[in-house]
Design a protein around this motif. Structure first.
Motif, PDB file in Angstrom:
ATOM      1  N   THR A  57     -71.664  29.633  19.934  1.00 51.20           N
ATOM      2  CA  THR A  57     -70.404  29.754  19.189  1.00 51.20           C
ATOM      3  C   THR A  57     -69.165  29.302  19.969  1.00 51.20           C
ATOM      4  OG1 THR A  57     -71.304  31.409  17.666  1.00 51.20           O
ATOM      5  CG2 THR A  57     -68.906  31.434  17.970  1.00 51.20           C
ATOM      6  N   PRO A  58     -69.064  29.596  21.292  1.00 51.27           N
ATOM      7  CA  PRO A  58     -67.811  29.217  21.987  1.00 51.27           C
ATOM      8  C   PRO A  58     -67.384  27.759  21.839  1.00 51.27           C
ATOM      9  CG  PRO A  58     -69.040  30.761  23.338  1.00 51.27           C
ATOM     10  CD  PRO A  58     -69.927  30.410  22.175  1.00 51.27           C
ATOM     11  N   PRO A  59     -68.269  26.758  21.983  1.00 51.99           N
ATOM     12  CA  PRO A  59     -67.753  25.387  21.806  1.00 51.99           C
ATOM     13  C   PRO A  59     -67.347  25.072  20.362  1.00 51.99           C
ATOM     14  CG  PRO A  59     -70.130  25.346  22.261  1.00 51.99           C
ATOM     15  CD  PRO A  59     -69.660  26.752  22.492  1.00 51.99           C
ATOM     16  N   ILE A  60     -68.016  25.706  19.384  1.00 54.69           N
ATOM     17  CA  ILE A  60     -67.593  25.475  17.986  1.00 54.69           C
ATOM     18  C   ILE A  60     -66.219  26.121  17.772  1.00 54.69           C
ATOM     19  CG2 ILE A  60     -68.153  25.765  15.533  1.00 54.69           C
ATOM     20  CD1 ILE A  60     -71.075  25.910  16.248  1.00 54.69           C
ATOM     21  N   TYR A  61     -66.069  27.322  18.305  1.00 54.64           N
ATOM     22  CA  TYR A  61     -64.782  28.019  18.211  1.00 54.64           C
ATOM     23  C   TYR A  61     -63.674  27.184  18.859  1.00 54.64           C
ATOM     24  CZ  TYR A  61     -61.423  31.869  18.590  1.00 54.64           C
ATOM     25  OH  TYR A  61     -60.310  32.658  18.496  1.00 54.64           O
ATOM     26  N   SER A  62     -63.983  26.577  19.998  1.00 51.75           N
ATOM     27  CA  SER A  62     -62.989  25.721  20.665  1.00 51.75           C
ATOM     28  C   SER A  62     -62.587  24.550  19.777  1.00 51.75           C
ATOM     29  CB  SER A  62     -63.543  25.164  21.987  1.00 51.75           C
ATOM     30  OG  SER A  62     -63.761  26.214  22.886  1.00 51.75           O
ATOM     31  N   LEU A  63     -63.569  23.921  19.126  1.00 53.18           N
ATOM     32  CA  LEU A  63     -63.249  22.798  18.233  1.00 53.18           C
ATOM     33  C   LEU A  63     -62.352  23.258  17.082  1.00 53.18           C
ATOM     34  CD1 LEU A  63     -66.664  20.850  17.884  1.00 53.18           C
ATOM     35  CD2 LEU A  63     -64.665  20.214  19.268  1.00 53.18           C
ATOM     36  N   VAL A  64     -62.673  24.430  16.521  1.00 53.06           N
ATOM     37  CA  VAL A  64     -61.864  24.959  15.412  1.00 53.06           C
ATOM     38  C   VAL A  64     -60.436  25.228  15.900  1.00 53.06           C
ATOM     39  CG1 VAL A  64     -61.595  26.926  13.817  1.00 53.06           C
ATOM     40  CG2 VAL A  64     -63.870  25.959  14.205  1.00 53.06           C
ATOM     41  N   LYS A  65     -60.324  25.803  17.106  1.00 52.54           N
ATOM     42  CA  LYS A  65     -58.994  26.102  17.659  1.00 52.54           C
ATOM     43  C   LYS A  65     -58.183  24.836  17.889  1.00 52.54           C
ATOM     44  CE  LYS A  65     -59.177  28.667  21.364  1.00 52.54           C
ATOM     45  NZ  LYS A  65     -58.926  29.638  22.437  1.00 52.54           N
ATOM     46  N   ILE A  66     -58.836  23.795  18.412  1.00 50.40           N
ATOM     47  CA  ILE A  66     -58.158  22.514  18.650  1.00 50.40           C
ATOM     48  C   ILE A  66     -57.624  21.963  17.325  1.00 50.40           C
ATOM     49  CG2 ILE A  66     -58.541  20.077  19.287  1.00 50.40           C
ATOM     50  CD1 ILE A  66     -60.557  21.146  21.443  1.00 50.40           C
ATOM     51  N   TYR A  67     -58.475  22.051  16.294  1.00 52.27           N
ATOM     52  CA  TYR A  67     -58.093  21.548  14.977  1.00 52.27           C
ATOM     53  C   TYR A  67     -56.886  22.324  14.434  1.00 52.27           C
ATOM     54  CZ  TYR A  67     -58.358  20.616   9.974  1.00 52.27           C
ATOM     55  OH  TYR A  67     -58.056  20.288   8.677  1.00 52.27           O
ATOM     56  N   PHE A  68     -56.962  23.659  14.517  1.00 49.35           N
ATOM     57  CA  PHE A  68     -55.871  24.478  13.986  1.00 49.35           C
ATOM     58  C   PHE A  68     -54.565  24.278  14.744  1.00 49.35           C
ATOM     59  CE2 PHE A  68     -58.894  26.278  11.302  1.00 49.35           C
ATOM     60  CZ  PHE A  68     -58.184  26.848  10.264  1.00 49.35           C
ATOM     61  N   ALA A  69     -54.682  24.158  16.076  1.00 57.62           N
ATOM     62  CA  ALA A  69     -53.468  23.945  16.876  1.00 57.62           C
ATOM     63  C   ALA A  69     -52.823  22.625  16.489  1.00 57.62           C
ATOM     64  CB  ALA A  69     -53.798  23.973  18.367  1.00 57.62           C
ATOM     65  N   SER A  70     -53.671  21.633  16.144  1.00 56.77           N
ATOM     66  CA  SER A  70     -53.093  20.333  15.775  1.00 56.77           C
ATOM     67  C   SER A  70     -52.413  20.417  14.404  1.00 56.77           C
ATOM     68  CB  SER A  70     -54.158  19.231  15.812  1.00 56.77           C
ATOM     69  OG  SER A  70     -55.031  19.354  14.714  1.00 56.77           O
ATOM     70  N   VAL A  71     -53.010  21.151  13.463  1.00 62.42           N
ATOM     71  CA  VAL A  71     -52.434  21.250  12.119  1.00 62.42           C
ATOM     72  C   VAL A  71     -51.224  22.182  12.088  1.00 62.42           C
ATOM     73  CG1 VAL A  71     -52.870  21.995   9.737  1.00 62.42           C
ATOM     74  CG2 VAL A  71     -54.620  20.709  10.971  1.00 62.42           C
ATOM     75  N   LEU A  72     -51.361  23.363  12.748  1.00 57.59           N
ATOM     76  CA  LEU A  72     -50.309  24.383  12.627  1.00 57.59           C
ATOM     77  C   LEU A  72     -49.140  24.152  13.576  1.00 57.59           C
ATOM     78  CD1 LEU A  72     -52.386  27.678  12.316  1.00 57.59           C
ATOM     79  CD2 LEU A  72     -50.946  26.666  10.552  1.00 57.59           C
ATOM     80  N   GLU A  73     -49.452  23.647  14.790  1.00 58.26           N
ATOM     81  CA  GLU A  73     -48.390  23.558  15.797  1.00 58.26           C
ATOM     82  C   GLU A  73     -48.135  22.129  16.262  1.00 58.26           C
ATOM     83  OE1 GLU A  73     -49.763  26.310  18.841  1.00 58.26           O
ATOM     84  OE2 GLU A  73     -50.494  27.567  17.208  1.00 58.26           O
ATOM     85  N   GLY A  74     -48.887  21.203  15.704  1.00 61.52           N
ATOM     86  CA  GLY A  74     -48.694  19.801  16.075  1.00 61.52           C
ATOM     87  C   GLY A  74     -49.139  19.473  17.486  1.00 61.52           C
ATOM     88  N   VAL A  75     -49.985  20.356  18.082  1.00 61.89           N
ATOM     89  CA  VAL A  75     -50.508  20.065  19.427  1.00 61.89           C
ATOM     90  C   VAL A  75     -51.530  18.926  19.303  1.00 61.89           C
ATOM     91  CG1 VAL A  75     -51.786  21.011  21.400  1.00 61.89           C
ATOM     92  CG2 VAL A  75     -50.286  22.512  20.058  1.00 61.89           C
ATOM     93  N   PRO A  76     -51.324  17.804  20.008  1.00 64.42           N
ATOM     94  CA  PRO A  76     -52.272  16.700  19.852  1.00 64.42           C
ATOM     95  C   PRO A  76     -53.673  17.112  20.307  1.00 64.42           C
ATOM     96  CG  PRO A  76     -50.437  16.101  21.326  1.00 64.42           C
ATOM     97  CD  PRO A  76     -50.299  17.550  21.037  1.00 64.42           C
ATOM     98  N   ALA A  77     -54.680  16.768  19.510  1.00 63.92           N
ATOM     99  CA  ALA A  77     -56.065  17.091  19.858  1.00 63.92           C
ATOM    100  C   ALA A  77     -56.482  16.269  21.074  1.00 63.92           C
ATOM    101  CB  ALA A  77     -56.973  16.798  18.669  1.00 63.92           C
ATOM    102  N   ASP A  78     -57.054  16.940  22.074  1.00 60.89           N
ATOM    103  CA  ASP A  78     -57.449  16.274  23.316  1.00 60.89           C
ATOM    104  C   ASP A  78     -58.873  15.709  23.166  1.00 60.89           C
ATOM    105  OD1 ASP A  78     -58.289  15.599  25.832  1.00 60.89           O
ATOM    106  OD2 ASP A  78     -57.999  17.593  26.724  1.00 60.89           O
ATOM    107  N   PRO A  79     -59.016  14.370  23.141  1.00 57.55           N
ATOM    108  CA  PRO A  79     -60.345  13.775  22.898  1.00 57.55           C
ATOM    109  C   PRO A  79     -61.370  14.201  23.950  1.00 57.55           C
ATOM    110  CG  PRO A  79     -58.620  12.074  23.065  1.00 57.55           C
ATOM    111  CD  PRO A  79     -57.987  13.375  23.424  1.00 57.55           C
ATOM    112  N   LYS A  80     -60.926  14.415  25.188  1.00 59.19           N
ATOM    113  CA  LYS A  80     -61.846  14.810  26.253  1.00 59.19           C
ATOM    114  C   LYS A  80     -62.419  16.212  25.957  1.00 59.19           C
ATOM    115  CE  LYS A  80     -62.033  15.205  31.276  1.00 59.19           C
ATOM    116  NZ  LYS A  80     -61.466  16.465  31.748  1.00 59.19           N
ATOM    117  N   ALA A  81     -61.537  17.131  25.551  1.00 58.31           N
ATOM    118  CA  ALA A  81     -61.985  18.495  25.241  1.00 58.31           C
ATOM    119  C   ALA A  81     -62.932  18.475  24.041  1.00 58.31           C
ATOM    120  CB  ALA A  81     -60.784  19.390  24.958  1.00 58.31           C
ATOM    121  N   ILE A  82     -62.611  17.653  23.049  1.00 59.71           N
ATOM    122  CA  ILE A  82     -63.483  17.554  21.869  1.00 59.71           C
ATOM    123  C   ILE A  82     -64.860  17.061  22.283  1.00 59.71           C
ATOM    124  CG2 ILE A  82     -63.847  16.270  19.701  1.00 59.71           C
ATOM    125  CD1 ILE A  82     -60.820  16.438  19.244  1.00 59.71           C
ATOM    126  N   LYS A  83     -64.870  16.009  23.113  1.00 64.43           N
ATOM    127  CA  LYS A  83     -66.148  15.425  23.547  1.00 64.43           C
ATOM    128  C   LYS A  83     -66.971  16.453  24.336  1.00 64.43           C
ATOM    129  CE  LYS A  83     -67.963  11.217  25.677  1.00 64.43           C
ATOM    130  NZ  LYS A  83     -68.182  11.361  27.125  1.00 64.43           N
TER     131      LYS A  83
END
Lengths: 225, 225
Positions: free
Chosen positions: B107-133
């Motif tokens: 679950t932790p890496p899926i949760y991280s992906l969800v968090k990255i997505y939400f931070a990008s939508v809600l706060e405009g934080v650019p999604a980090d491709p390295k973290a996603i990968k």
């Protein structure tokens, strides 16, 4: 056939050894050297495909994930040694709650501090003061919650020693001793009394005496004094 | 008095709802809005001092940590609804092992992906491709281990559906659907068959139909289409 515990003698393996002693289960340890990467070798991966510590073998039965191992022995030997699960389903619920708090809240920042320290000693990675501060702040915040809880009950899950308390021993010990952050515990009256109580159990003294900690390994490698 | 479940209708709360349905336990949900910070308010913190979701109230008994809640209901109603713990102490051990694998690995890496997505939508934080990968690579590596396991047994802990499978549903569903990474499951024959099996359970269909997911909340906020 005695239970075999595969792993190094430290970290979450110590919780398993502690549990086996409390449950009066005969066991032997099989050293798997994390510093030499033995946990990433095919033989070990056959037992633990994720390459993590520890694994136990109880006859033909193989089990990994340290807290699953704790629960297994606590339940299998429910009426032998110390009862570590409480008497009722409600007690057990609170044991599980605090064991999960340990797993998901309390231990991760201590583990991060240990990792930062080891990376600096073994690989020369400079310790990041911001990361250290963040982890320390988390631990302090959680200990405030523990202080309140332990002002209401003698142990985490209630007035009985349980798996929840037991599995706080290995990492709180790092915090108190090797990481030199004992003040975090000592500044909090009820946490401090709880620590004195659980760390004076004969099982823990035996584990500390008979098994190494990773700092001993660094000393053997002449990397620290 | 029916069981009350405090939390949002998504994430780990969904696992608890699913468990209550499988165990045929009557419950009601009390919505706590994470987007509005209601979980950090004094009233909520009295029940859950860490400010996390979910909490259940069963009469006077209050319990948090989602997996502790699952275990509590699975044990309290052992002989009602679906048995989710297996028949023997060895079965239960493997249920716990795979529930801990879910908690600490899957679950932790899926949760991280969800968090990255939400931070990008809600706060405009650019999604980090390295973290996603990095997170995607972890998930793929774990799914390879699952594939091997599920080629030997129908479910994770053995040939019986258990808490271990159940608690994979909420986050694997994000991966399959909202995160559009269904191929990770579909490329693996046994994982794919397991997913079809567990996700077609009436309990899961009911949960999906009756309760929101966080993407629905973003839609309501007109932040995504």
């Amino acid at each position: 056939m005695v239970v075999k515990v595969y792993g190094p003698d430290y970290g979450s393996t110590k919780g398993v050894l502690l549990c086996l002693i409390e449950k009066e289960v005969e066991f032997e340890t099989v050293h798997v050297d994390g510093f030499k990467g033995e946990h990433k070798q095919p033989e070990y991966l056959k037992m633990q495909p994720f390459g993590l510590f520890p694994v136990v073998q109880d006859g033909d039965y193989v089990l990994y994930e340290s807290r699953a191992i704790l629960r297994y022995f606590a339940e299998k030997y429910k009426n032998q040694g110390t009862d570590l699960l409480g008497k009722t389903v409600e007690d057990r619920g609170l044991v599980e709650q605090w064991l999960d708090v340990e797993a998901h809240n309390f231990t991760p920042p201590i583990y991060s501090l240990v990792k930062i320290y080891f990376a600096s000693v073994l690989e020369g990675v400079p310790a990041d003061p911001k990361a250290i501060k963040e982890n320390e702040e988390k631990i302090e915040k959680y200990l405030d919650i523990y202080e309140k809880r332990l002002s209401q009950t003698k142990y985490l899950a209630g007035d009985f020693f349980s798996l929840a308390d037991l599995n706080h021993l290995p990492f709180t010990s790092y915090l108190m001793n090797e990481m030199e952050k004992g003040f975090m515990v000592r500044e909090r009256k009820h946490v401090s009394a709880w620590w004195d109580d659980i760390s004076s159990r004969p099982s823990w003294k035996k584990v500390l005496q008979d098994y190494k900690n990773p700092y001993d390994v660094l000393k053997e490698m002449n990397l620290v004094n």
